[in-house]
Design a protein around this motif. Structure first.
Motif, PDB file in Angstrom:
ATOM      1  N   GLY A   1       0.852  -1.171  -0.040  1.00  0.00           N
ATOM      2  CA  GLY A   1      -0.027  -0.072  -0.038  1.00  0.00           C
ATOM      3  C   GLY A   1       1.083   1.279  -0.003  1.00  0.00           C
ATOM      4  O   GLY A   1       1.494   1.840   0.983  1.00  0.00           O
ATOM      5  N   SER A   2       0.927   1.895  -1.190  1.00  0.00           N
ATOM      6  CA  SER A   2       1.815   2.979  -1.186  1.00  0.00           C
ATOM      7  C   SER A   2       1.223   4.077  -0.392  1.00  0.00           C
ATOM      8  O   SER A   2       0.029   3.956  -0.296  1.00  0.00           O
ATOM      9  N   PRO A   3       1.742   5.353  -0.650  1.00  0.00           N
ATOM     10  CA  PRO A   3       1.152   6.485   0.001  1.00  0.00           C
ATOM     11  C   PRO A   3      -0.233   6.861  -0.318  1.00  0.00           C
ATOM     12  O   PRO A   3      -0.968   7.638   0.202  1.00  0.00           O
ATOM     13  N   GLU A   4      -0.496   6.481  -1.461  1.00  0.00           N
ATOM     14  CA  GLU A   4      -1.656   6.947  -2.276  1.00  0.00           C
ATOM     15  C   GLU A   4      -2.648   6.060  -1.746  1.00  0.00           C
ATOM     16  O   GLU A   4      -3.928   6.303  -1.763  1.00  0.00           O
TER      17      GLU A   4
ATOM     18  N   TYR B   1      -2.556   3.656   1.321  1.00  0.00           N
ATOM     19  CA  TYR B   1      -2.238   3.021   2.653  1.00  0.00           C
ATOM     20  C   TYR B   1      -3.230   3.733   3.778  1.00  0.00           C
ATOM     21  O   TYR B   1      -4.028   2.892   4.456  1.00  0.00           O
ATOM     22  N   PHE B   2      -3.421   4.839   3.676  1.00  0.00           N
ATOM     23  CA  PHE B   2      -4.161   5.534   4.743  1.00  0.00           C
ATOM     24  C   PHE B   2      -5.518   5.142   4.484  1.00  0.00           C
ATOM     25  O   PHE B   2      -6.092   4.546   5.514  1.00  0.00           O
TER      26      PHE B   2
ATOM     27  N   LYS C   1      -5.811   1.505   6.077  1.00  0.00           N
ATOM     28  CA  LYS C   1      -5.821   1.279   7.695  1.00  0.00           C
ATOM     29  C   LYS C   1      -7.197   2.064   8.324  1.00  0.00           C
ATOM     30  O   LYS C   1      -7.659   1.451   9.161  1.00  0.00           O
TER      31      LYS C   1
ATOM     32  N   ALA D   1       5.560   3.109   8.830  1.00  0.00           N
ATOM     33  CA  ALA D   1       4.305   2.587   9.088  1.00  0.00           C
ATOM     34  C   ALA D   1       4.369   1.190   9.152  1.00  0.00           C
ATOM     35  O   ALA D   1       5.481   0.374   8.746  1.00  0.00           O
TER      36      ALA D   1
ATOM     37  N   ASP E   1       5.469   6.945   9.026  1.00  0.00           N
ATOM     38  CA  ASP E   1       4.503   7.431  10.174  1.00  0.00           C
ATOM     39  C   ASP E   1       5.218   6.848  11.684  1.00  0.00           C
ATOM     40  O   ASP E   1       6.283   6.535  11.588  1.00  0.00           O
TER      41      ASP E   1
ATOM     42  N   ALA F   1      -3.056  11.914  10.712  1.00  0.00           N
ATOM     43  CA  ALA F   1      -2.745  12.371   9.393  1.00  0.00           C
ATOM     44  C   ALA F   1      -1.358  11.541   9.067  1.00  0.00           C
ATOM     45  O   ALA F   1      -0.586  11.165  10.106  1.00  0.00           O
ATOM     46  N   GLY F   2      -1.111  11.668   7.751  1.00  0.00           N
ATOM     47  CA  GLY F   2       0.343  11.191   7.452  1.00  0.00           C
ATOM     48  C   GLY F   2       0.604   9.831   7.396  1.00  0.00           C
ATOM     49  O   GLY F   2       1.586   9.408   7.405  1.00  0.00           O
ATOM     50  N   LEU F   3      -0.529   8.978   7.727  1.00  0.00           N
ATOM     51  CA  LEU F   3      -0.283   7.683   7.826  1.00  0.00           C
ATOM     52  C   LEU F   3       0.250   6.876   6.622  1.00  0.00           C
ATOM     53  O   LEU F   3      -0.347   7.170   5.583  1.00  0.00           O
ATOM     54  N   GLY F   4       1.108   6.234   6.820  1.00  0.00           N
ATOM     55  CA  GLY F   4       1.999   5.235   5.501  1.00  0.00           C
ATOM     56  C   GLY F   4       2.541   6.245   4.590  1.00  0.00           C
ATOM     57  O   GLY F   4       2.336   6.202   3.381  1.00  0.00           O
ATOM     58  N   GLY F   5       3.000   7.598   5.106  1.00  0.00           N
ATOM     59  CA  GLY F   5       3.441   8.547   4.255  1.00  0.00           C
ATOM     60  C   GLY F   5       2.591   9.599   3.579  1.00  0.00           C
ATOM     61  O   GLY F   5       3.186  10.063   2.754  1.00  0.00           O
ATOM     62  N   ARG F   6       1.652   9.251   3.733  1.00  0.00           N
ATOM     63  CA  ARG F   6       0.584  10.277   3.094  1.00  0.00           C
ATOM     64  C   ARG F   6       1.009  11.719   3.243  1.00  0.00           C
ATOM     65  O   ARG F   6       1.437  12.054   4.504  1.00  0.00           O
TER      66      ARG F   6
ATOM     67  N   GLN G   1       6.615  18.087   0.488  1.00  0.00           N
ATOM     68  CA  GLN G   1       7.306  17.994  -1.021  1.00  0.00           C
ATOM     69  C   GLN G   1       7.155  19.329  -1.806  1.00  0.00           C
ATOM     70  O   GLN G   1       6.661  20.307  -1.327  1.00  0.00           O
TER      71      GLN G   1
END
Ligand SMILES: Cc1ncc(C[n+]2csc(CCOP(=O)(O)OP(=O)(O)O)c2C)c(N)n1
Ligand SMILES: Cc1ncc(C[n+]2csc(CCOP(=O)(O)OP(=O)(O)O)c2C)c(N)n1
Ligand code: SF4
Ligand code: SF4
Ligand code: SF4
Ligand code: SF4
Ligand code: SF4
Ligand code: SF4
Ligand SMILES: [Mg+2]
Ligand SMILES: [Mg+2]
Lengths: 178, 391, 91, 306, 391, 306, 178, 91
Positions: free
Chosen positions: B211-214, B216-217, B220, E109, E119, E352-357, G63
């Motif tokens: 699950g990439s950052p696109e 994963y959230f 989860k 994460a 994360d 916020a920001g889970l899994g690199g979001r 970014q």
């Protein structure tokens, strides 16, 4: 509620005795708990087990600090464990011993004592000094908390007729000293 | 229905047998062992038609359970303490993959020092893992909750793993009367279900993608939501169980809380002892009450707060610590819950019973007295207190 | 591209076998494999060794699928009759 | 039905294009071959690693058959769970047919962090095939040494330096370890010998109980080779006897591909950047040649052709 | 002193080299790998006279570090995500055995789904383990805190393991200027010390004995107390470090908090971005402030609460969840802290920001605006909110 | 200086009385022997298990030399850490002498949950001696099967039953696995052959790099034998060729104790309660006899004396 | 602050280029950040890297969405990646191409464009199409964010003189089209 | 017996080698090993095999230490000259 403490050695079956007693009491319509002293049990080391029997559900789970009855499966424990520790003043000590009454009474001058030579009986019936089933008989004689028939049935189901004989003979031969 | 003498461990095994579990995967650890021993026996004798995988570690125990569940089987595993800690990584994965694995946890202290006796440090350290988390107070409850666990875990609206905590030795090794259901009743209440998302060559699906950052959230979030939403299924399962068995537990047992000046909140086997002390102290005129939690995840914050609303102080007794934290895990969560609902009732934390340290009747009285003192002073001196430690 | 929570299948399961085909990894290529069918003896070696796979059998001809040919050059290297050449993608 | 040429391989692709393995990655060749030989009635469990990460980048999956990834350490344990589930469900009439169960892991996921789960599954005799695609380092994390990294090789955690020749230890012998578990079938395989490999996969799948295949998997960045030469370099591994091809059937070792005239190991070393620092050091080369010589003796490979 | 371009990872490696560590034991995992690669290089080139143990798993990585520490060596390890989770069991043991192990954690994460991006779920799941726990905001801070970590860990009054968290990729892979100390200065500030409780045939001691219920509680309490008491040593180490380097961090960075209507509390690399938004929003007249925590364990509850005392609302931004809990781990602890100190300021949680979001400037504005809304309404609608998820 | 009789063993006890091992426990005999041969300049790391739990019940310790227990899975990794610490500290002048480093683990802690850490340490060639005291089950938790439990044996998780003969799998061959790692010294040992065992421990300690000893450790409750017969039963294991005594030096197998006339396995089985259910089943006994026969062939043990 | 985005393929050294630029800027007394697009990098796959340069400390870590400059190491990327995505309207595109100016201008009619045939230069000097060092020259010509001397020094230290030559020749031959 | 927090060494370390000797496990015994020195040939076998150890060499005699003899009977079983007998502890 009656609280019983079992003293034995790792391998002698004190825990099983406490459980069989509870099982019989359950069949007799009682509420029960049976549990060992928690921890690793090594062959030969002194061990404890407990039985609680009551007419109403048992909710408490603290340890039994002040038992009504203590059962001692092996007299050699007397020199290493204080078996009467916490025993209620009107409590009973149930002993597996070939000693005679006066000797025994001398050891426990302040308590009601019951005794039977379970080792000899077990050796005779089972060919081995397995005294836990036998001592259930001694206990029942000293403190008739449940019916003999039920305990005999439980022992018979779990083990065999030889153990029941052992139980019966011990029951019959137990002396209760006051 | 019949009432038989079972220990906490053997009552679970008995339920697992009745539930016709397909795969058991477990590794021995004190004080859980007698449970798997019994299950081995059932399998060896053909009383339970299951595969027993004698894995080489707990990491593999849970992995194999997860994978078997992914293949569509009904599975069981169990562990304790170090074993649970070794499963840590896979616990999170099991939940996020939405596998209805049921696990019995014979709660035990964690090393170091190594200690085989009861406390709740093991499960508390897993409180973020996303599992439904029950606590039992007795062998009866362990039996009943095992059956409920499958019903909940496999509910189409849930599909989450469930762990059932019962105190090591205190429950696992204590034999007591357990009233069981008939086999058919058990399977009628918790029937085996066919899930559609399973590993089957007929449906070549991919499980466990990256699950990439696109993505994963959202993934989860979905699992988090599922856990929150499981609450209704849990309550319903308990209600329906009560219908068939006469026994229901609710999410907690609130005892004499209505008019209590102080309420002691606890988890697990200590509940009954606390109620006994409530009765004794009430006899002496002290207005004390007990709240024994049965459901820890999802955390029933609102319901707990509602029950505590009218009291004057709260004592949270727990058998775990979070070193360096403001207070213990359970207390912290209750404290935060009170704050969240704008309730200012003082709540203190008492850490006790770590590593099997006995909590006797006197100890419980001490705790209540601390609560009563806070209630009367309306002020907290020490937020985190220890009872039974020899400082 | 990112999906909503509700669009993701339970447990992140992908019910779409071979959906990687939606990603045209031919774009990674700096060179393309070109088969000279005058030389090709249809032995299948290139097909068996392409890691993608970007070679398929069509009308009895092993054919390069430029949607996926990453241009590694294994096929050209291994072709027993040197029927494949690697041609630079235009600048 | 043994395979005679690559044309005997099924046409159907169950490992499809669009995955994100590097250009020229051997793992892609292996995954395709395995899925072809195993066919549709197969379930795959895959340890974390290049193959897993690159093949299932959500919402993409390169797999056409059921596939599961759980973690890095436990592909074998997952296979045990799947097999147990099918055993029980078939017995209970809940499933009708028994699939192949295949566990795929890299050398790290097999020889290091996954060895214990593998050993457990082999010991229990669980019915599945474990295939280790061995690219001789942790590639997914950027080329760190594993216990399968060959002596002398550069990796980022076995860097050559004043005090270091590169990798200091010899390659862990996975087949010997697997065989020590008493399993009925184990083998080595190589992408330059596709037909040999296909037959071995088939035999492994047809073995009752556990089976194991150790598959050399060329890695273009990790070995510092150009993308076109991964098969060629793999072939040199066989021809130098550094990667002898054999199988072990019920404990008996059988060489499956013989090499009449062996090439010196320098032929293998000099084409790979990972051995650049060593190829001109005769003492080091001699050590590696000794490994090849001992393999040659063991597997009946011919004399060095120089 | 010189200023060089280092990434988070290489700044740690550089510090570890200067600290003359004796044993490094680590296993690769993204995004920590470039750190151990650099260390391998130092060792291979003889720039660092240490043993590098290329262990076969993280469980062994920490075990070997612990054991080497027990033998008296100065040790280092590092990991991330799944690797940290696999160390779970040994984390607790390291702390309770009081070993001054220092570990770098490239926060990432946790699976499932597998995700290599940043994360804080990994470290949050270890918050009961008993370690001192720092968070860095930059490569500079990672460097400085590594040096401080040894000073603290090896302090006679501490003897506890320390972990230093720095966000995966965001810090680990970003190159930026780092001003380093001279080697001698580093070792003067954090000299190697001879500990007396070590594995040495000259002192035949027993480590890791079984703690029965008679002893366990006291042993555990001792470790818990040690962590609480480490606070002073931590503060002191930072102050002394400032003396020699000009750089000190305190236990948190409070930025424009004095008159703030809302304060956003955060952990790790996001701090600088938050401060930038504070500046921008302040320019528009919004009274916002930022509190970026550097020390997470022992948790500086009192100091945090004191800083929040005068604000009108608190926003706790965190990159972690505790599914089924009342709120996220950091929020829950701050909420409980407020309650403990009888502070009724509303505090909301933003996940916020889970899994690199990505958390972009607009996202931070949204969070502040939520805080401002709560401040003006004096009421919380949603205790736990998500920013950036596509519901 | 090889030991010739037990009287050559040092008198000094570094494993002292007052521990809580069962009456007649073989692990006690082994711990005493190991600490005697190793001497004072030794550091021990011990996996969780009977020996660990029973020897260090706080505030009691039965150890006279430095000893550490961390967990169940990782005795070998702990040994690696200790050795690395000493290597570095000696190099830096912080320590002066290099101690023996010994890891002790039960069969569970060695063959199952600790196998990976062991494999890693063996592969790295870390300089230490691993001694597995093998009582053939998880005894500390109350007699559950391990991968070292012999075929047919009762344990609580390999109970004989309608569908089960007892343990279904054959004993994992730990020495073969260790040897597959290319270590220089590995051996089996037995409490009934103390002098042989003492010499092997000494050799192992003197080996540079990693060494391994597989020590049969009789367990009175676990094997269901009486407390007096643990040594006697162990002797039968050798005499039946179920526990051949040998060492493997640089890969070469050498039998150290020969048995001219082998006893049938029933002699071994019938004295142990754990085999009670099987001893009268000829098919099952035949399987176990076959294992002994194959050992006998491999190690040059003599013919069956019946 | 100036923000630069690098486009390349796995293996082409875009990340190293971003880092060398930052290193040189640091030596010139600037504050800098250099970082890759986070994620696994596979050989051949399109990759990104970034450099931030400023006169004051850089605290932000989000970014780079709107770069000032984009550098493209490989023209074949144009067909798969939108290299001008987010590029500021007055931004610069720096290209490695042999195409002539008018062709290039046609592709990016709205941006300032700089171009150099780095591949040929690299092939000539290094014997391999390693263009990352060369393209640093093109970038500097188009956007003289730091001194040529410093970048030449950094490249020389990290690699060798051949790379410096490559850099220099590219710098000299870069055409900037407006 | 239980210790105070301050009495426990840091990290639960035991600085007391062989402190198990404070626990007299001879109490576990139902039988005691008794050596008949008329038979004993001082071979040391009993000494080498006692798991406790509860046999030590004193004045050239192998002597049983009843503080620790658990009565397992191994020594008696293994004595080559049957010089040891196991005697039941009195009731
Ligand atoms: C417990 C754990 N530790 C570390 C990692 C990081 N990690 C993921 S893949 C990998 C390397 C895999 O190496 P290998 O098994 O050889 O497969 P390859 O990538 O070479 O194909 C590592 C170290 C992880 N995912 N989990
Ligand atoms: C991770 C973990 N899992 C399980 C246990 C429980 N456990 C402690 S000792 C033991 C058995 C040990 O078996 P073995 O290694 O054979 O030693 P033995 O007890 O037989 O001497 C088990 C299962 C544990 N301590 N840690
Ligand atoms: S160049 Fe590589 S990817 Fe393209 S067709 Fe040939 S083998 Fe396949
Ligand atoms: S390898 Fe060459 S000859 Fe064979 S099919 Fe491919 S192109 Fe044709
Ligand atoms: S790094 Fe190596 S193994 Fe991984 S995808 Fe690339 S070529 Fe394949
Ligand atoms: S159970 Fe067996 S191994 Fe454990 S102490 Fe007792 S005899 Fe020894
Ligand atoms: S009976 Fe056992 S414990 Fe006692 S001396 Fe003999 S061998 Fe030792
Ligand atoms: S074994 Fe027998 S003969 Fe030998 S020393 Fe002991 S008692 Fe004496
Ligand atoms: Mg690999
Ligand atoms: Mg064992």
């Amino acid at each position: 509620m009656i609280e019983i403490r079992w003293h034995g050695r790792g391998g002698q079956g004190a825990v099983t005795a406490s459980e069989m007693l509870a099982n019989a009491a359950l069949r007799d319509g009682k509420y029960v708990q049976a549990f060992p002293a928690f921890g690793p049990e090594r062959r030969g080391a002194p061990v404890l087990a407990f039985t609680r029997i009551d007419d109403k559900p048992i909710e408490i789970r603290w340890q039994i600090a002040e038992p009504d009855v203590v059962v001692v499966l092996d007299m050699s424990l007397l020199s290493v464990v204080n078996v009467t520790s916490g025993l209620k003043s009107d409590g009973i000590v149930v002993l597996n011993t070939a000693k005679d009454s006066s000797e025994v009474k001398k050891i426990f001058p302040n308590y009601k004592v019951a005794k039977a030579d379970a080792t000899s009986i077990a050796l005779k019936n089972l060919g081995a000094p397995i005294t836990n089933t036998a001592m259930l008989g001694a206990l029942l004689k000293a403190a008739p908390v449940i019916s003999f028939e039920t305990i005999a049935k439980v022992v018979g189901e779990r083990f065999d007729q030889r153990n029941v004989t052992s139980l019966k003979e011990t029951y019959d031969s137990t002396e209760v000293l006051n | 229905m019949k009432t038989i003498l079972l220990s906490g461990n053997t009552s679970l095994s008995y339920a697992v047998k009745q539930l016709d579990v397909d795969v058991i995967s477990a590794y021995p650890i004190t004080p859980q062992t007698t449970m798997v021993e019994k299950l081995s026996e059932y399998v060896a004798n053909g009383e339970l038609n299951a595969e027993f995988i004698p894995v080489e570690s707990e990491h593999s125990a849970l992995t194999a359970a997860l994978a078997a569940s992914a293949a569509g089987a009904r599975v069981f595993t169990s562990t304790s303490s170090q074993g649970l800690l070794l499963m840590h990584e896979i616990l999170f994965i099991t939940a996020a993959m939405r596998m209805p694995v049921v696990m019995g946890i014979a709660d035990r202290a964690v090393s170091a020092p190594i200690n085989i006796w009861n406390d709740h440090s093991d499960i508390m350290a897993q409180r973020d893992a996303g599992w439904i988390c029950f606590f039992a107070e007795s062998a009866q409850e362990a039996y009943d909750k095992t059956i409920q666990s499958y019903r909940v875990a496999e509910d189409e609206n849930v599909h989450l793993p469930v762990n059932l905590n019962f105190d090591g030795f205190i429950l696992t090794h204590t034999y007591e009367p357990v009233t069981t259901l008939d086999d058919e009743e058990v399977l009628k209440y918790a029937p085996k279900k066919i899930r559609s998302l399973v590993l089957d060559p007929k449906s070549p699906y991919t499980f466990g993608a990256l699950g990439s950052p696109e993505y994963y959230f959202e993934a989860k979030y979905q699992a988090v939501k599922a856990l929150e939403d499981s609450f209704d299924a849990i309550v319903k399962a308990d209600k329906e169980y009560k219908k068939i068995s006469g026994r229901g537990y609710g999410i907690f047992n609130a005892y004499m809380t209505d008019d209590a000046d102080t309420i002691l909140v606890s988890l697990g086997s200590i509940g009954g002892s606390v109620r006994e002390i409530v009765r004794r102290m009430r006899r002496d005129g002290a207005k004390v009450g007990s709240l024994s939690l049965k459901l820890f995840r999802p955390f029933p914050a609102k319901q707990i707060v509602d029950t505590l609303l009218k009291t004057k102080s709260v004592v949270v007794l727990e058998k775990a610590t979070s070193p360096g934290a403001i207070s213990g895990p359970l207390h912290m969560e209750i404290q935060a819950s009170l704050k969240t609902f704008d309730v200012t009732i003082p709540a203190i934390n008492i850490i006790a019973g770590l590593g099997g340290r006995e909590i006797g009747p006197e100890d419980i009285r001490i705790m209540f007295n601390k609560g009563l003192k806070v209630a009367s002073q309306k002020r907290v001196d020490t937020i985190m207190d220890y009872v039974g430690v020899n400082i | 591209m990112p999906k909503k929570v509700s669009e993701i299948d339970e447990g992140f399961v992908l019910k779409t076998p071979l959906s990687s085909m939606q990603t045209k990894t031919g774009s990674w290529r700096a060179f393309r494999a070109v088969i000279d069918y005058n030389k090709c003896i249809t032995c299948g070696i290139c097909w068996s060794l392409c890691p993608e796979p970007a070679i398929y059998l069509k009308d009895n001809k092993y054919t390069v699928d430029y949607d996926y040919c990453k241009g590694c050059g294994i096929c050209a290297q291994e072709c027993p009759v040197k029927a494949i050449s690697m041609v630079r993608e235009s600048d | 039905m043994p395979y005679k040429t690559v044309k005997d391989l099924p046409l159907k692709e169950n490992f499809g294009p669009g995955h994100r393995l590097c250009q020229g990655c051997g793992a892609g060749i292996i995954a395709r071959l395995v899925t072809k030989v195993a066919g549709d009635n197969t379930i795959i469990t895959n340890a974390t690693g290049c193959l897993e990460v690159s093949s299932t980048f959500y919402p993409d999956t390169a797999w056409g058959i059921p596939w599961i990834h759980i973690a890095f350490e436990n592909a074998a344990a997952a296979a045990s769970g799947i097999r147990a589930a099918y055993n029980a469900m078939i017995r209970k009439g809940l499933k009708d047919s028994s699939p192949n169960v295949i566990a795929l892991g890299g050398d790290g996921g097999t020889a290091d962090i996954g060895l214990q789960a593998l050993s457990g599954a082999l010991e229990r005799g669980d019915h599945f095939t474990y295939i280790c695609y061995d690219n001789e380092a942790y590639m997914n994390t950027g080329i760190q040494r594993s216990s399968a990294t060959p002596y002398g090789a550069w990796t980022t955690t076995s860097p050559p330096g004043k005090l270091s020749p590169g990798q200091k230890t010899e390659k862990k012998n996975l087949v010997a370890i697997a065989v020590a578990h008493g399993i009925k079938y184990a083998a080595t395989a190589n992408v330059a010998y596709i037909v040999d490999a296909a037959n071995k996969i088939e035999k492994a799948l047809n073995t009752s109980g556990a089976s194991f295949i150790h598959f050399l998997s060329p890695c273009t960045p990790g070995w510092r080779i150009d993308t076109a030469s991964s098969v060629k370099v793999s072939r040199l591994a066989v021809q130098t006897a550094l990667w002898p091809l054999y199988e072990v059937v019920n404990g008996e070792y059988i060489t499956t591909v013989k090499v009449a005239k062996r090439l010196p190991v320098t032929e293998y070393l000099k084409v790979q950047g990972r051995f650049r620092h060593i190829v001109n050091k005769p003492e080091e080369v001699a050590k590696i040649q000794a490994i090849a010589d001992s393999n040659a003796a063991k597997f009946g490979y011919g004399p060095l052709s120089q």
